[in-house]
Design a protein around this motif. Structure first.
Motif, short mmCIF file in Angstrom:
data_model
loop_
_atom_site.label_atom_id
_atom_site.label_comp_id
_atom_site.label_asym_id
_atom_site.label_seq_id
_atom_site.Cartn_x
_atom_site.Cartn_y
_atom_site.Cartn_z
N PRO A 78 0.90 -1.14 0.00
CA PRO A 78 -0.14 0.14 -0.08
C PRO A 78 0.76 1.42 0.05
N ARG A 79 2.06 0.96 0.42
CA ARG A 79 2.83 2.28 0.45
C ARG A 79 3.16 3.02 -1.14
N ALA A 80 3.03 1.83 -1.82
CA ALA A 80 3.28 2.27 -3.23
C ALA A 80 2.06 3.02 -3.71
N SER A 81 0.76 2.80 -3.55
CA SER A 81 -0.36 3.61 -3.95
C SER A 81 -0.04 5.09 -3.41
N ILE A 82 0.22 4.94 -2.06
CA ILE A 82 0.61 6.48 -1.56
C ILE A 82 1.78 7.14 -2.22
N ASN A 83 3.01 6.42 -2.50
CA ASN A 83 3.66 7.19 -3.18
C ASN A 83 3.56 7.50 -4.61
N LEU A 84 2.71 6.68 -5.18
CA LEU A 84 2.47 7.04 -6.66
C LEU A 84 1.34 7.99 -6.68
N ASN A 85 0.55 8.31 -5.89
CA ASN A 85 -0.19 9.39 -5.75
C ASN A 85 0.73 10.58 -5.46
N LEU A 86 1.50 10.74 -4.73
CA LEU A 86 2.24 11.97 -4.31
C LEU A 86 3.32 12.38 -5.69
N ALA A 87 3.87 11.04 -5.82
CA ALA A 87 4.85 11.55 -7.08
C ALA A 87 4.16 11.98 -8.58
N ALA A 88 2.95 11.44 -8.63
CA ALA A 88 2.13 12.07 -9.77
C ALA A 88 1.95 13.53 -9.48
N ARG A 89 1.34 13.82 -8.14
CA ARG A 89 1.22 15.22 -7.84
C ARG A 89 2.52 16.22 -8.21
N GLY A 90 3.58 15.57 -7.81
CA GLY A 90 4.88 16.28 -7.88
C GLY A 90 5.29 16.52 -9.43
N HIS A 91 4.89 15.39 -10.13
CA HIS A 91 5.28 15.40 -11.77
C HIS A 91 4.14 16.69 -12.27
N ALA A 92 3.00 16.83 -11.64
CA ALA A 92 2.07 17.83 -12.23
C ALA A 92 2.52 19.05 -11.95
N LEU A 93 2.94 19.17 -10.80
CA LEU A 93 3.51 20.56 -10.22
C LEU A 93 4.92 21.07 -11.07
N LEU A 94 5.60 20.09 -11.41
CA LEU A 94 6.84 20.51 -12.34
C LEU A 94 6.18 21.03 -13.72
#
Length: 331
Positions: A265-281
C-alpha cells in the motif's frame, strides 16, 4: 472541481512553485543530460520522499545531489557507506567527558537537510536499518534522548548495479521505504562531448547559485497536497498497484508466474504523491493519467519481487511494470 478553485490552485502553483524551474535551470547549467534524474530528485524533495539512485560510477550522481542542496540553501552531508561503518558513525553517539563526569551527545552526519548515502549497499544491515529508521521516523534516538531531524529532510542513496562483491543488497522491506528508485543512464554521444568540453579542465570547480530557500520548499509541499486529482485517476493508481498483486484479474495472466510479491500500500501512497509532484513540475493545478504513467516505473519497479522463473528468463521488474502499463485501462 469548480473552475474558480482550479484557477486559485493554479495561481499558487505559479507563485510558490516558480523556484522549481529555477533550480532545474541552475543545475542543468552544470549537470549535462540528466534532466530526468534532476526532476525525480525534485519530486522526492517536493513530496517529502526519499530517492534511490542506481547507476555505474561517474554519472554525476554525487555532483547532482550536492548541487541540489546548494540550490535550495540547505545543509548537505555525504556519508560513504563501507563494510566497517557503524550505526553510531551515521547517527551519532554518547561521549564521556572526564572533566564533568557526564556523557554528552555527539551528533552524526545524519543531522543535515540533504543526505547522500553513497553506495548504501556496501554497509551491513544494522547500518542500513539505522538510516532507514531515520528516514521513516524523521528522528534519531541517542542514548535516552530523541532528536527531531531538520525539515526538509531528504535521503538520496546511491548503489552500483555492476559491482556486487562485498555488498549487502537492500532487502525488499527496506527498498519499500524509498519513494522512487531512479535508473541513471549513460549520456548520449552529444552529451558526452559536452561533458568533456565542460569538465576537462585542471581547475574545474563546478558550482551553482542559491535560487531557493528551505522555507519555499516547505511552502510548496502544501501546494502539492492541494492539486486536484479526479476520482478516476485515483482508481487508476489503485488498479496499477493491484495489477502487481493479482495480474490475472487485469488480463495479464502471464505475469502471475513472473511476480512473486506485488507492491505494498505504500506504493499507492507514493504513486499518488509522485504524480502530484510531476504535475507541479508541469505547472498544472490538476493531475492527469499521464502524470501517473510518467512516474510509475520509478515508484513500482523496485517494489516488485520477481519469481525465480522471471529471473531465469531475464525479465526485469521494469519490463513487468511496462506490461502492466500496457494492459491496465487508462481513464
Amino acid at each position: 472541481m469548480p473552475n474558480a478553485d482550479l484557477t486559485a490552485i493554479k495561481e499558487r502553483v505559479v507563485r510558490h512553485g516558480a523556484f522549481v524551474h529555477d533550480v532545474i535551470d541552475e543545475m542543468g547549467g552544470v549537470v549535462v543530460g540528466q534532466t530526468r534524474m534532476i526532476e525525480r530528485l525534485l519530486i522526492g524533495l517536493l513530496c517529502n520522499g526519499h530517492v534511490l539512485l542506481e547507476g555505474v560510477p561517474g554519472l554525476a550522481k554525487t555532483l547532482t545531489v550536492r548541487m541540489l542542496a546548494q540550490c535550495i540553501g540547505t545543509s548537505f552531508q555525504r556519508i560513504q557507506f563501507t563494510p566497517d561503518l557503524l550505526p553510531a558513525d551515521v547517527l551519532g553517539t554518547l561521549v564521556y567527558n572526564q572533566q564533568t563526569g557526564r556523557f554528552t551527545v555527539e551528533k552524526g552526519p545524519i543531522f543535515a537537510n540533504v543526505i547522500l548515502a553513497d553506495e548504501i549497499n556496501r554497509s551491513p544491515a544494522k547500518v542500513q536499518s539505522a538510516l532507514l529508521e531515520s528516514m521513516q521516523e524523521h528522528q534519531v534516538t541517542i542514548g535516552d534522548q530523541t532528536f527531531p531531524l531538520d525539515d526538509p529532510f531528504l535521503v538520496l542513496a546511491t548503489q552500483n548495479p555492476i559491482e556486487q562483491q562485498g555488498t549487502y543488497p537492500l532487502p525488499e522491506a527496506q527498498m519499500d521505504r524509498f519513494m522512487m528508485k531512479v535508473q541513471v543512464p549513460y549520456p548520449s554521444r552529444e552529451q558526452e562531448l559536452e561533458i568533456m568540453r565542460r569538465m576537462a579542465r585542471t581547475n574545474t570547480a563546478p558550482a551553482v547559485s542559491e535560487v531557493a530557500t528551505p522555507e519555499q520548499v516547505i511552502r510548496v509541499r502544501q501546494v502539492v497536497n492541494e492539486l486536484y486529482m479526479d476520482a478516476q485517476v485515483e482508481q487508476y493508481i489503485v488498479d496499477l498497484v493491484l495489477a502487481t498483486r493479482t495480474p490475472a484479474a487485469y488480463g495479464t495472466e502471464r505475469l502471475a508466474r513472473l511476480i512473486e510479491h506485488g507492491a505494498s500500500p505504500r506504493a499507492s501512497i507514493n504513486l499518488n504523491l509522485a504524480a502530484r509532484g510531476h504535475a507541479l513540475l508541469r505547472r498544472r493545478a490538476y493531475v492527469t493519467p499521464d502524470d501517473v504513467r510518467a512516474v510509475v516505473p520509478e515508484v513500482l519497479a523496485h517494489r516488485i519481487v520477481r519469481t525465480y522463473e522471471a529471473e531465469a528468463e531475464g525479465v526485469t521488474a521494469t519490463a513487468l511494470v511496462q506490461d502492466i502499463l500496457d494492459t491496465v485501462e487508462v481513464p
